[in-house]
Write a protein that holds these residues in place. Structure first.
Motif, PDB file in Angstrom:
ATOM      1  N   LEU A 133       0.831  -1.203   0.000  1.00 38.65           N
ATOM      2  CA  LEU A 133       0.000   0.000   0.000  1.00 38.65           C
ATOM      3  C   LEU A 133       0.872   1.262   0.000  1.00 38.65           C
ATOM      4  O   LEU A 133       0.635   2.202  -0.753  1.00 38.65           O
ATOM      5  N   LEU A 134       1.908   1.241   0.816  1.00 37.53           N
ATOM      6  CA  LEU A 134       2.798   2.408   0.909  1.00 37.53           C
ATOM      7  C   LEU A 134       3.599   2.607  -0.378  1.00 37.53           C
ATOM      8  O   LEU A 134       3.730   3.718  -0.881  1.00 37.53           O
ATOM      9  N   LEU A 135       4.106   1.496  -0.911  1.00 39.11           N
ATOM     10  CA  LEU A 135       4.915   1.605  -2.127  1.00 39.11           C
ATOM     11  C   LEU A 135       4.052   1.991  -3.317  1.00 39.11           C
ATOM     12  O   LEU A 135       4.458   2.760  -4.180  1.00 39.11           O
ATOM     13  N   TYR A 136       2.852   1.445  -3.335  1.00 38.50           N
ATOM     14  CA  TYR A 136       1.938   1.776  -4.420  1.00 38.50           C
ATOM     15  C   TYR A 136       1.591   3.262  -4.374  1.00 38.50           C
ATOM     16  O   TYR A 136       1.533   3.940  -5.401  1.00 38.50           O
ATOM     17  N   ALA A 137       1.387   3.757  -3.146  1.00 36.98           N
ATOM     18  CA  ALA A 137       1.091   5.183  -2.984  1.00 36.98           C
ATOM     19  C   ALA A 137       2.259   6.034  -3.475  1.00 36.98           C
ATOM     20  O   ALA A 137       2.082   7.073  -4.101  1.00 36.98           O
ATOM     21  N   PHE A 138       3.458   5.541  -3.202  1.00 36.13           N
ATOM     22  CA  PHE A 138       4.682   6.233  -3.612  1.00 36.13           C
ATOM     23  C   PHE A 138       4.763   6.320  -5.144  1.00 36.13           C
ATOM     24  O   PHE A 138       5.059   7.364  -5.713  1.00 36.13           O
ATOM     25  N   ALA A 139       4.470   5.189  -5.796  1.00 34.90           N
ATOM     26  CA  ALA A 139       4.610   5.145  -7.258  1.00 34.90           C
ATOM     27  C   ALA A 139       3.371   5.684  -7.978  1.00 34.90           C
ATOM     28  O   ALA A 139       3.435   6.044  -9.150  1.00 34.90           O
ATOM     29  N   GLY A 140       2.245   5.733  -7.242  1.00 33.09           N
ATOM     30  CA  GLY A 140       0.958   6.065  -7.861  1.00 33.09           C
ATOM     31  C   GLY A 140       0.935   7.388  -8.597  1.00 33.09           C
ATOM     32  O   GLY A 140       0.294   7.522  -9.642  1.00 33.09           O
ATOM     33  N   GLU A 141       1.667   8.339  -8.077  1.00 31.72           N
ATOM     34  CA  GLU A 141       1.708   9.666  -8.683  1.00 31.72           C
ATOM     35  C   GLU A 141       2.134   9.606 -10.150  1.00 31.72           C
ATOM     36  O   GLU A 141       1.666  10.381 -10.983  1.00 31.72           O
ATOM     37  N   VAL A 142       3.040   8.691 -10.454  1.00 22.74           N
ATOM     38  CA  VAL A 142       3.499   8.547 -11.834  1.00 22.74           C
ATOM     39  C   VAL A 142       2.431   7.847 -12.678  1.00 22.74           C
ATOM     40  O   VAL A 142       2.131   8.266 -13.793  1.00 22.74           O
ATOM     41  N   MET A 143       1.837   6.804 -12.100  1.00 21.20           N
ATOM     42  CA  MET A 143       0.824   6.070 -12.872  1.00 21.20           C
ATOM     43  C   MET A 143      -0.351   6.957 -13.262  1.00 21.20           C
ATOM     44  O   MET A 143      -0.961   6.785 -14.314  1.00 21.20           O
ATOM     45  N   GLU A 144      -0.638   7.947 -12.401  1.00 24.13           N
ATOM     46  CA  GLU A 144      -1.731   8.879 -12.695  1.00 24.13           C
ATOM     47  C   GLU A 144      -1.483   9.669 -13.979  1.00 24.13           C
ATOM     48  O   GLU A 144      -2.400  10.235 -14.549  1.00 24.13           O
ATOM     49  N   LYS A 145      -0.240   9.717 -14.411  1.00 25.73           N
ATOM     50  CA  LYS A 145       0.091  10.496 -15.602  1.00 25.73           C
ATOM     51  C   LYS A 145      -0.271   9.762 -16.890  1.00 25.73           C
ATOM     52  O   LYS A 145      -0.243  10.342 -17.966  1.00 25.73           O
ATOM     53  N   ILE A 146      -0.554   8.467 -16.779  1.00 27.11           N
ATOM     54  CA  ILE A 146      -0.901   7.694 -17.978  1.00 27.11           C
ATOM     55  C   ILE A 146      -2.353   7.987 -18.336  1.00 27.11           C
ATOM     56  O   ILE A 146      -3.254   7.737 -17.550  1.00 27.11           O
ATOM     57  N   GLU A 147      -2.551   8.550 -19.536  1.00 27.88           N
ATOM     58  CA  GLU A 147      -3.910   8.957 -19.897  1.00 27.88           C
ATOM     59  C   GLU A 147      -4.680   7.836 -20.579  1.00 27.88           C
ATOM     60  O   GLU A 147      -5.894   7.913 -20.728  1.00 27.88           O
ATOM     61  N   GLU A 148      -3.975   6.817 -21.055  1.00 26.58           N
ATOM     62  CA  GLU A 148      -4.657   5.732 -21.771  1.00 26.58           C
ATOM     63  C   GLU A 148      -5.085   4.694 -20.730  1.00 26.58           C
ATOM     64  O   GLU A 148      -4.242   4.022 -20.132  1.00 26.58           O
ATOM     65  N   GLU A 149      -6.402   4.566 -20.542  1.00 29.30           N
ATOM     66  CA  GLU A 149      -6.933   3.780 -19.422  1.00 29.30           C
ATOM     67  C   GLU A 149      -6.490   2.315 -19.416  1.00 29.30           C
ATOM     68  O   GLU A 149      -6.094   1.778 -18.398  1.00 29.30           O
ATOM     69  N   SER A 150      -6.588   1.658 -20.584  1.00 28.47           N
ATOM     70  CA  SER A 150      -6.297   0.220 -20.590  1.00 28.47           C
ATOM     71  C   SER A 150      -4.827  -0.034 -20.240  1.00 28.47           C
ATOM     72  O   SER A 150      -4.497  -0.963 -19.503  1.00 28.47           O
ATOM     73  N   PHE A 151      -3.963   0.817 -20.735  1.00 25.47           N
ATOM     74  CA  PHE A 151      -2.539   0.663 -20.441  1.00 25.47           C
ATOM     75  C   PHE A 151      -2.284   0.949 -18.962  1.00 25.47           C
ATOM     76  O   PHE A 151      -1.535   0.236 -18.294  1.00 25.47           O
ATOM     77  N   LYS A 152      -2.942   1.981 -18.469  1.00 24.63           N
ATOM     78  CA  LYS A 152      -2.790   2.310 -17.055  1.00 24.63           C
ATOM     79  C   LYS A 152      -3.224   1.131 -16.180  1.00 24.63           C
ATOM     80  O   LYS A 152      -2.512   0.737 -15.262  1.00 24.63           O
ATOM     81  N   ASN A 153      -4.381   0.561 -16.509  1.00 27.51           N
ATOM     82  CA  ASN A 153      -4.863  -0.579 -15.725  1.00 27.51           C
ATOM     83  C   ASN A 153      -3.893  -1.745 -15.768  1.00 27.51           C
ATOM     84  O   ASN A 153      -3.667  -2.429 -14.776  1.00 27.51           O
TER      85      ASN A 153
END
Lengths: 421, 252
Positions: free
Chosen positions: A387-407
């Motif tokens: 949960l903590l590491l995901y929160a750490f990396a999540g900020e970058v994943m939010e930058k992916i605008e293409e939903e299927s790739f992000k998922n």
């Protein structure tokens, strides 16, 4: 300079280069032979001993032959939820007959294209860019005409593997017309367990007010060695965004260069490295602000377990004319093991005096107090870490605008972190 | 419910707790008071399972189980709740997501079905009223940018959600203004039942006007040196801790 070594390694590769773009190849070959592969202490490759790695890990320095790629393999390899067009490559060679035909797009094999080879990714900047330009044996040229919005994402799906040769040298030329929009997903699939070396160059020529996303997922086998040079010219009012997700490989070096050439242009570079084992990933980025009123944003986050190693080097140049520049850079790293190493270096050179620039690099460990807090609420240790590491990396994943790739990326990262939430 | 016998604990080799004995029964409220550095917060942390504290002697039995044998998360699942003195800010983890994960892991441990999103949200709404916490706070990252009072309220809100049998409030009153203190105490009081117990760790008597203890214990140099009723707290308020220190130091 160890002239002997460099000629030994890639002499055959250079000799057997295809007979087209001869001028570009010859120029690059001369540059390459002059510079040679990076010497052990060369500044640009200081923490990434690529030359030694190539000497140790490979024994056949010839071009790898094309692999046979069946329809089924392509279907299996396209990630779940993807809805878009697929362009397929086998050891760098563009397989047009296996690829989607995309309306409004001019697509051809790089070898028979009118690509302006070396006009953006200059051979003199990097030995591997030169080596690729001298020897590339496959790839693609993609041209998006003016005022065209390519609705669906384009998956550039490469199958890589040793095959009577361990070297793969793809080259992509992407030209996006004025006011056009397109999203590329670049992913490679490893075939077989044998070591191979990909030396890739991607040149992207963006038009005025164009919008280009280039998302890249690096999760090849732990025998894969890869060097890539991706460079893009960004004109006025245009936006280019790169997101680079590195999850595995043996040694990976990504050179990413953005040239902001017109006012009101925007260049974004985001990345995650989430590594374990002995994987070594090096992200060298370079953004060049040449004109006033342009913006660049950069955020790379690294999580390193076991004996993995990360290198980050972020260069930002703000030329004297580039007043009113906004340039932001951030690189944060978490080390999960005593044996993991990270080297991070921001490098800003600013000649203009009316700019906003900031940078920050951090290296730390998982916050034990936060971990205890989550555990004290009943969340298991593994999941709490996740949960903590995901929160750490999540900020970058939010930058992916293409939903299927992000998922897809989110799923891979959650799997790696050992928890779904 | 909770039996602490001759508990000794140290941090980096320095002994902090030097033989604590305490018996807590269902329905009771115990206040642990004492001067700074007496070991109050250490006791709270040892019970919750904070790793940097090393138990060197003694035992803690909670509902028949050896509490010291359990990982922090299992203590929480068994029904121990520590309201932190300094709740941690965790950017990027949404309060709602965190609570749902926590609650469902606790429920799973207790053999209950996980709550779906709808049931979870309605439970959240119900419990939010208890501590008068604003929904806006819960849509943010966990404790991030919360004021001191908001963090403490959030602790009690989490307590309400997880329904512990033993709640340990570690200096929950410190830094609270009177309104916040009243709200937090109301929340705690509403959650009390004949089956649950509360340990209130505090430096001041003020909180005990709102959360009325059945027993008051004074901790000094890692031991409970005096126990009494709520009147002891009033005496401490009036006279300070010096007379107790003198009494104990003279006896030694």
């Amino acid at each position: 300079m160890s002239t002997l070594v460099k000629e030994d390694l890639f002499e055959n590769l250079l000799e057997s280069a295809p007979a087209n773009f001869t001028e570009a190849r010859q120029t690059a070959k001369n540059l390459y032979l002059k510079s040679g592969l990076p010497a052990p202490k060369e500044e640009e490759y200081k923490f990434t001993g690529i030359t030694k790695k190539l000497e140790k890990s490979l024994d056949n320095y010839n071009q790898a032959n094309q692999l046979s790629v069946e329809e089924n393999l392509i279907k299996e390899s396209v990630f779940q939820g993807f809805e878009g067009d697929v362009l397929v490559f086998s050891n760098g060679k563009f397989l047009q007959e296996m690829s989607s035909t995309i309306e409004g797009l001019e697509v051809s094999d790089i070898l028979s294209s009118s690509a302006e080879i070396g006009s953006i990714a200059k051979a003199e900047k990097d030995a591997f860019a030169a080596l690729n330009q001298a020897s590339f044996s496959g790839g693609i040229s993609i041209k998006v005409p003016k005022k065209t919005k390519i609705e669906k994402p384009i998956l550039l799906l490469s199958f890589n593997g040793a095959n009577d040769g361990q070297v793969i040298t793809p080259r992509f030329w992407i030209e996006v017309g004025d006011f056009s929009e397109v999203t590329f997903l670049d992913q490679s699939i490893s075939m077989g367990e044998e070591a191979y070396f990909v030396n890739k160059v991607v040149e992207i020529k963006g038009g005025l007010n164009s919008h280009i996303n280039y998302y890249r997922l690096q999760n090849e086998s732990n025998q894969a060695i890869e060097i890539s040079n991706i460079e893009t010219d960004i004109q006025s009012d245009a936006r280019f965004t790169s997101v680079n997700i590195s999850l595995s490989g043996d040694m990976v070096r990504n050179n990413l260069s953005l040239n902001l050439l017109g006012s009101n242009s925007e260049g974004n570079m985001y990345g995650i490295y989430l590594l374990n084992g002995k994987t070594h990933v090096d992200n060298h980025t370079n953004v060049d602000h040449t004109i006033p009123h342009a913006e660049s944003n950069e955020m790379y986050k690294g999580i390193f377990d076991a004996q993995s190693r990360g290198v980050f080097n972020g260069k930002i140049f703000v030329r004297q004319d580039a007043q009113k520049t906004n340039a932001f850079q951030q690189n944060n790293n978490v080390l999960l093991s005593d044996d993991a190493i990270v080297n991070t270096k921001p490098q800003l050179e600013i000649w203009a005096d009316d700019v906003k620039c900031s940078h920050g690099c951090t290296v730390g460990q998982l916050d034990e107090e936060a971990l205890f807090y989550l555990q004290a609420r009943g969340i298991g240790k593994v999941q709490a870490k996740g949960l903590l590491l995901y929160a750490f990396a999540g900020e970058v994943m939010e930058k992916i605008e293409e939903e299927s790739f992000k998922n897809h990326v989110v799923g891979l990262i959650q799997d790696r972190l050992g928890s779904k939430f | 419910m909770l039996t602490i016998k001759n508990l000794h604990a140290a941090v980096e080799g320095t002994p902090i707790l030097r033989g604590i004995n305490l018996e807590v029964k269902p329905g009771e409220v115990h206040a642990i008071m004492g001067p700074n550095g007496s070991g109050k917060s250490t006791l709270a942390s040892v019970l919750a399972g904070r790793e940097e504290y090393e138990v060197t002697e003694g035992e803690v039995i909670f509902k028949g189980k050896d509490l010291l044998d359990l990982a922090p998360e299992d203590r929480a699942r068994e029904g121990v709740f520590l309201a932190f003195q300094y709740p941690v800010e965790i950017p990027g983890v949404s309060s709602t997501n965190f609570l749902r994960t926590a609650l469902n892991q606790v429920r799973e441990y207790r053999g209950q079905e996980p709550l779906d999103a709808v049931k979870f949200l309605s439970l959240m709404k119900e419990k939010m009223k208890l501590v008068e916490i604003d929904q806006k706070l819960l849509s943010r990252s966990l404790n991030e940018g919360f004021s001191g009072g908001e963090k403490k309220r959030n602790e009690i809100f989490q307590m309400a959600m997880l329904e512990p049998t033993l709640s340990i409030l570690d200096e929950t009153d410190s830094g609270l203004d009177i309104d916040a203190l009243r709200i937090v105490s109301n929340g705690v009081n509403k959650l009390k039942s004949a089956d649950t117990a509360t340990i209130v760790v505090t430096h001041y008597q003020r909180l005990l006007e709102y959360i009325v203890p059945d027993y008051v214990h004074v901790l000094y140099k890692g031991q409970i040196v005096k126990s009494g009723t709520k009147d002891l707290a009033l005496e401490l308020e009036a006279k300070g801790y010096d007379w107790i220190k003198e009494e104990v130091d003279a006896a030694v």
